[in-house]
Design a protein around this motif. Structure first.
Motif, PDB file in Angstrom:
ATOM      1  N   PRO A 125       8.385   1.058  -0.453  1.00 44.68           N
ATOM      2  CA  PRO A 125       9.655  -0.534   0.470  1.00 44.68           C
ATOM      3  C   PRO A 125       9.789   0.002   1.915  1.00 44.68           C
ATOM      4  O   PRO A 125       9.976  -0.533   3.164  1.00 44.68           O
ATOM      5  N   GLY A 126      10.336   1.189   1.863  1.00 43.99           N
ATOM      6  CA  GLY A 126      11.069   2.274   2.742  1.00 43.99           C
ATOM      7  C   GLY A 126      10.421   3.207   4.218  1.00 43.99           C
ATOM      8  O   GLY A 126      11.165   2.731   4.867  1.00 43.99           O
ATOM      9  N   ARG A 127       9.454   2.109   4.507  1.00 49.27           N
ATOM     10  CA  ARG A 127       8.606   2.917   5.443  1.00 49.27           C
ATOM     11  C   ARG A 127       7.444   1.945   5.858  1.00 49.27           C
ATOM     12  O   ARG A 127       6.454   2.184   4.633  1.00 49.27           O
ATOM     13  N   LEU A 128       6.794   1.985   7.497  1.00 51.14           N
ATOM     14  CA  LEU A 128       6.133   1.426   7.520  1.00 51.14           C
ATOM     15  C   LEU A 128       4.431   2.184   7.696  1.00 51.14           C
ATOM     16  O   LEU A 128       5.002   3.168   7.896  1.00 51.14           O
ATOM     17  N   GLY A 129       3.401   1.698   6.889  1.00 49.96           N
ATOM     18  CA  GLY A 129       2.246   2.490   6.591  1.00 49.96           C
ATOM     19  C   GLY A 129       0.789   1.046   6.715  1.00 49.96           C
ATOM     20  O   GLY A 129       1.313   0.142   7.370  1.00 49.96           O
ATOM     21  N   SER A 130       0.308   2.404   5.968  1.00 50.59           N
ATOM     22  CA  SER A 130      -0.837   1.385   5.647  1.00 50.59           C
ATOM     23  C   SER A 130      -1.319   1.538   4.583  1.00 50.59           C
ATOM     24  O   SER A 130      -0.326   2.073   3.670  1.00 50.59           O
ATOM     25  N   GLY A 131      -2.845   0.403   3.800  1.00 43.88           N
ATOM     26  CA  GLY A 131      -2.970   0.711   2.474  1.00 43.88           C
ATOM     27  C   GLY A 131      -1.726  -0.090   1.577  1.00 43.88           C
ATOM     28  O   GLY A 131      -1.326  -1.162   2.148  1.00 43.88           O
ATOM     29  N   SER A 132      -2.000  -0.047  -0.103  1.00 44.30           N
ATOM     30  CA  SER A 132      -1.914  -1.183  -0.769  1.00 44.30           C
ATOM     31  C   SER A 132      -0.331  -1.178  -0.056  1.00 44.30           C
ATOM     32  O   SER A 132       0.830   0.780  -0.420  1.00 44.30           O
ATOM     33  N   GLY A 133       0.812  -1.857  -0.584  1.00 46.05           N
ATOM     34  CA  GLY A 133       1.913  -2.553  -0.080  1.00 46.05           C
ATOM     35  C   GLY A 133       2.265  -2.413   1.242  1.00 46.05           C
ATOM     36  O   GLY A 133       3.475  -2.596   2.043  1.00 46.05           O
ATOM     37  N   SER A 134       1.729  -2.062   1.393  1.00 47.32           N
ATOM     38  CA  SER A 134       1.449  -1.780   3.743  1.00 47.32           C
ATOM     39  C   SER A 134       1.727  -3.592   4.077  1.00 47.32           C
ATOM     40  O   SER A 134       1.369  -4.218   3.440  1.00 47.32           O
ATOM     41  N   GLY A 135       2.066  -3.346   5.602  1.00 51.00           N
ATOM     42  CA  GLY A 135       2.048  -5.050   6.443  1.00 51.00           C
ATOM     43  C   GLY A 135       2.794  -4.917   7.002  1.00 51.00           C
ATOM     44  O   GLY A 135       3.482  -4.014   7.497  1.00 51.00           O
TER      45      GLY A 135
END
Length: 224
Positions: A125-135
């Motif tokens: 939850p604490g970082r922006l990125g890609s893949g599942s859980g990103s957005g």
């Protein structure tokens, strides 16, 4: 394919702009399924191919979002958006990763192969990125369409006169876990999970945020 290569640096999360072709899909296109829980509730209206252009203009174009099902054939895009096909076609090309946030514009350029093999993984939850859980956190722009090719993408939408409560550098997953549960029912957004073959339309200046439940490949078209 040269035209697609020139567009590839515009990539935001797993987004493939490619020309039609044909091949047999591996399961899920070779992309990883995620473990982010899915909310079965959908508060965005749905329509199918029976929706006429005049009715679309009357009911949705300028007033509210709609999910369109059964109106496109994305088999050609699916064939070229598998993990294997995209790596073969675009592996060495640079892609630009961005939060795509109205208020925060951090951009990082990496080779597409490095992105897929090393950065494309479930996010916390604490970082922006890609893949599942990103957005993409809440932002707005002109009207647009978004179609899912692989994976599932959850959407949250507010009308232009309903500014959501969020921190511009907070991930959508963190917002869902910390802020969303505290919202009274009347202050919750319109929301729904988009699956392959479904198209979401949103009008001008509608706030929206996304959450990838799986590694997702999607195509967005913004209208001027």
């Amino acid at each position: 394919m040269a035209a697609a290569a020139r567009l590839l640096p515009l990539l935001l999360l797993p987004l493939g702009w490619v020309r039609p072709g044909a091949c047999t899909d591996p399961p899920g296109g070779g992309w990883l399924a995620g473990a982010v829980p899915e909310e079965p509730r959908c508060t965005v209206e749905r329509a199918d191919a029976s929706l006429t252009y005049s009715l679309f203009l009357q009911r949705f174009a300028f007033s509210r979002p709609v999910i369109l099902g059964g109106v496109t054939d994305n088999s050609a895009f699916r064939a070229l958006c598998t993990r294997e096909k995209l790596l073969a076609a675009f592996g060495p090309f640079p892609v630009r990763l961005s939060t795509a946030n109205t208020y925060s514009y951090r951009k990082v350029d990496v080779p597409f192969q490095e992105y897929v093999e090393h950065l494309l993984k479930p996010q916390d939850p604490g970082r922006l990125g890609s893949g599942s859980g990103s957005g993409v956190p809440f932002h707005w722009h002109g009207p647009g369409f978004s179609e899912v090719i692989f994976g599932r993408k959850r959407w949250f939408l507010y009308a232009p006169d309903q500014t959501p409560h969020f921190h511009p550098n907070e991930t959508t997953l963190a917002w869902l876990q910390h802020t969303y549960p505290t919202l009274p029912p009347a202050q919750r957004p319109l929301e729904c999970t988009l699956r392959p073959g479904e198209v979401l339309y949103f009008p001008d200046r509608w706030w929206h945020a996304t959450l990838n439940l799986d590694t997702s490949v999607f195509i967005s078209t913004f209208l001027g």
